[in-house]
Design a protein around this motif. Structure first.
Motif, PDB file in Angstrom:
ATOM      1  N   VAL A  81      -4.435   0.216  -5.806  1.00 54.73           N
ATOM      2  CA  VAL A  81      -2.988  -0.380  -5.290  1.00 54.73           C
ATOM      3  C   VAL A  81      -1.932  -0.314  -6.094  1.00 54.73           C
ATOM      4  O   VAL A  81      -0.758  -0.547  -5.949  1.00 54.73           O
ATOM      5  CB  VAL A  81      -3.057  -1.779  -4.853  1.00 54.73           C
ATOM      6  N   HIS A  82      -2.059   0.505  -7.509  1.00 55.03           N
ATOM      7  CA  HIS A  82      -1.201   0.658  -8.217  1.00 55.03           C
ATOM      8  C   HIS A  82       0.026   1.333  -8.107  1.00 55.03           C
ATOM      9  O   HIS A  82       1.209   0.872  -8.140  1.00 55.03           O
ATOM     10  CB  HIS A  82      -1.626   1.317  -9.540  1.00 55.03           C
ATOM     11  N   ALA A  83      -0.112   2.463  -7.249  1.00 51.48           N
ATOM     12  CA  ALA A  83       0.882   3.289  -6.699  1.00 51.48           C
ATOM     13  C   ALA A  83       1.862   2.505  -5.915  1.00 51.48           C
ATOM     14  O   ALA A  83       3.006   2.638  -5.892  1.00 51.48           O
ATOM     15  CB  ALA A  83       0.449   4.511  -6.143  1.00 51.48           C
ATOM     16  N   GLU A  84       1.332   1.832  -4.909  1.00 51.18           N
ATOM     17  CA  GLU A  84       1.942   1.311  -3.851  1.00 51.18           C
ATOM     18  C   GLU A  84       2.742  -0.185  -4.518  1.00 51.18           C
ATOM     19  O   GLU A  84       4.178  -0.269  -4.130  1.00 51.18           O
ATOM     20  CB  GLU A  84       1.068   0.438  -2.797  1.00 51.18           C
ATOM     21  N   GLN A  85       2.119  -0.877  -5.402  1.00 50.52           N
ATOM     22  CA  GLN A  85       2.952  -1.777  -5.939  1.00 50.52           C
ATOM     23  C   GLN A  85       3.985  -1.531  -6.972  1.00 50.52           C
ATOM     24  O   GLN A  85       5.011  -2.148  -6.997  1.00 50.52           O
ATOM     25  CB  GLN A  85       1.819  -2.528  -6.637  1.00 50.52           C
ATOM     26  N   VAL A  86       3.679  -0.267  -7.490  1.00 45.89           N
ATOM     27  CA  VAL A  86       4.795   0.316  -8.435  1.00 45.89           C
ATOM     28  C   VAL A  86       6.016   0.498  -7.801  1.00 45.89           C
ATOM     29  O   VAL A  86       6.985   0.285  -8.137  1.00 45.89           O
ATOM     30  CB  VAL A  86       4.047   1.326  -9.421  1.00 45.89           C
ATOM     31  N   ARG A  87       5.609   1.183  -6.468  1.00 43.36           N
ATOM     32  CA  ARG A  87       6.677   1.659  -5.865  1.00 43.36           C
ATOM     33  C   ARG A  87       7.624   0.469  -5.323  1.00 43.36           C
ATOM     34  O   ARG A  87       8.835   0.609  -5.229  1.00 43.36           O
ATOM     35  CB  ARG A  87       6.221   2.146  -4.735  1.00 43.36           C
ATOM     36  N   VAL A  88       6.979  -0.614  -4.800  1.00 46.57           N
ATOM     37  CA  VAL A  88       7.756  -1.875  -4.849  1.00 46.57           C
ATOM     38  C   VAL A  88       8.635  -2.389  -5.717  1.00 46.57           C
ATOM     39  O   VAL A  88       9.950  -2.756  -5.394  1.00 46.57           O
ATOM     40  CB  VAL A  88       6.848  -2.981  -4.353  1.00 46.57           C
ATOM     41  N   VAL A  89       8.308  -2.279  -6.843  1.00 52.70           N
ATOM     42  CA  VAL A  89       8.942  -2.848  -7.913  1.00 52.70           C
ATOM     43  C   VAL A  89       9.945  -1.788  -8.279  1.00 52.70           C
ATOM     44  O   VAL A  89      11.376  -2.378  -8.552  1.00 52.70           O
ATOM     45  CB  VAL A  89       7.972  -2.766  -9.409  1.00 52.70           C
ATOM     46  N   LEU A  90       9.742  -0.612  -8.297  1.00 52.99           N
ATOM     47  CA  LEU A  90      10.902   0.259  -8.637  1.00 52.99           C
ATOM     48  C   LEU A  90      12.057   0.350  -7.612  1.00 52.99           C
ATOM     49  O   LEU A  90      13.288   0.579  -7.996  1.00 52.99           O
ATOM     50  CB  LEU A  90      10.307   1.608  -8.675  1.00 52.99           C
ATOM     51  N   ASP A  91      11.473   0.232  -6.205  1.00 55.41           N
ATOM     52  CA  ASP A  91      12.635   0.100  -5.145  1.00 55.41           C
ATOM     53  C   ASP A  91      13.499  -1.186  -5.246  1.00 55.41           C
ATOM     54  O   ASP A  91      14.651  -1.075  -4.908  1.00 55.41           O
ATOM     55  CB  ASP A  91      12.011   0.280  -3.775  1.00 55.41           C
ATOM     56  N   ALA A  92      12.977  -2.211  -5.943  1.00 55.41           N
ATOM     57  CA  ALA A  92      13.676  -3.203  -6.070  1.00 55.41           C
ATOM     58  C   ALA A  92      14.463  -3.242  -7.510  1.00 55.41           C
ATOM     59  O   ALA A  92      15.316  -4.144  -7.736  1.00 55.41           O
ATOM     60  CB  ALA A  92      12.747  -4.747  -6.244  1.00 55.41           C
TER      61      ALA A  92
END
Length: 285
Positions: free
Chosen positions: A78-89
């Motif tokens: 789940v790292h990539a999905e969660q990092v994507r959420v953080v970066l997009d924020a």
């Protein structure tokens, strides 16, 4: 900005997540919230481990305008999905390795971080030990001469017995590699840092030394015992318990490393030696 002015969140309340909270607090960083696999589990862990406020989701944590950075300490898949959420924020992100399970995922995240103008860091922390910095300096200033041969190991015993269990043993959650990806990656980063040379080729011999493991139906935290013998599920293993890896570096140097999570008596043992044309430098823990 002072460390006390930084407000951080942590995603994951298992062994590593709690360690991140403790490390941040010791630095003086204000940890304002955590996220778990479920709000109920996170609240129970928060009470037991003195964690800060629990957010219901990573989206909620990332949307909090007061938070500057978010640490990802969850299972690999789940790292990539969660990092994507953080970066997009638009938040800085510090992710436990691996950043993603393949180069397509990681390339996307690197591009997103660059576009957002935020820090996108991966936790290869061993290179920051003072002795490792000293070793790097001795190579960089020419004290050891040109690096010729590098050797070392990273050995643990927390998966020695067939009842030792954790999500890292599940390929769908951790990826196909295990010992090499989990701790071998730390050593490979360390040797690149200390030697100042990039690894350009490898030849690995991977070993599954415990072919069948027995585990409870529920989750088992890292380094924790799996439980009593009753009601255990038997499962065939495919990922690596240990490995021997030959290395070739960009400058022509050669190397070899031993990786194991089934070496009795080795809790977290790391060693490295760089043999140069003039001298050598070594370190072990």
């Amino acid at each position: 900005m002072r460390l006390s002015d930084i407000k951080a969140g942590v995603v994951g309340v298992g062994f590593i997540g709690v360690a991140h909270v403790e490390a941040l607090r010791r630095l003086g960083v204000n940890v304002v919230g955590v996220v778990g696999s479920s709000p109920e589990r996170a609240r129970a862990k928060a009470e037991a481990a003195n964690l800060p406020a629990v957010y219901d989701s990573i989206e909620g944590l990332a949307a909090d305008p007061d938070i500057d950075a978010i640490h990802i300490a969850t299972p690999n898949n789940v790292h990539a999905e969660q990092v994507r959420v953080v970066l997009d924020a638009g938040k800085h992100v510090i992710c436990e390795k691996p950043l993603g399970l393949n180069s397509t995922e990681t390339a996307d995240l690197v591009a997103r971080a660059a576009a957002a103008g935020v820090v996108n860091a991966v936790c290869f922390n061993i290179r920051f030990y003072p002795n490792c910095h000293q070793a790097m300096a001795l190579v960089a200033d020419g004290t050891v001469g040109e690096p010729r041969f590098v050797s070392g190991s990273y050995l643990q015993d927390w998966l020695l017995r067939d009842t030792d269990w954790n999500w890292r043993l599940v390929p769908d959650e951790a990826g196909e590699l295990r010992a090499v990806a989990d701790i071998g990656s730390h050593w490979l980063d360390l040797v690149s840092f200390v030697s100042g040379r990039r690894i350009e080729a490898v030849m690995a011999d991977l070993h599954t030394l415990v072919p069948v493991r027995r585990h409870p139906a529920g989750p088992v935290e890292t380094f924790a015992a799996a439980g009593a013998d009753e009601d255990l599920i038997s499962e065939e293993m495919s990922s690596d318990d240990a490995a021997g890896i030959l290395l070739r570096f960009a400058n022509g140097a050669r190397g070899v490393v031993t990786i194991s999570q089934v070496s009795a008596g080795r809790k977290n043992s790391v060693s490295i030696e760089v043999d140069g044309s003039e001298s050598a430098v070594s370190w072990f823990s």
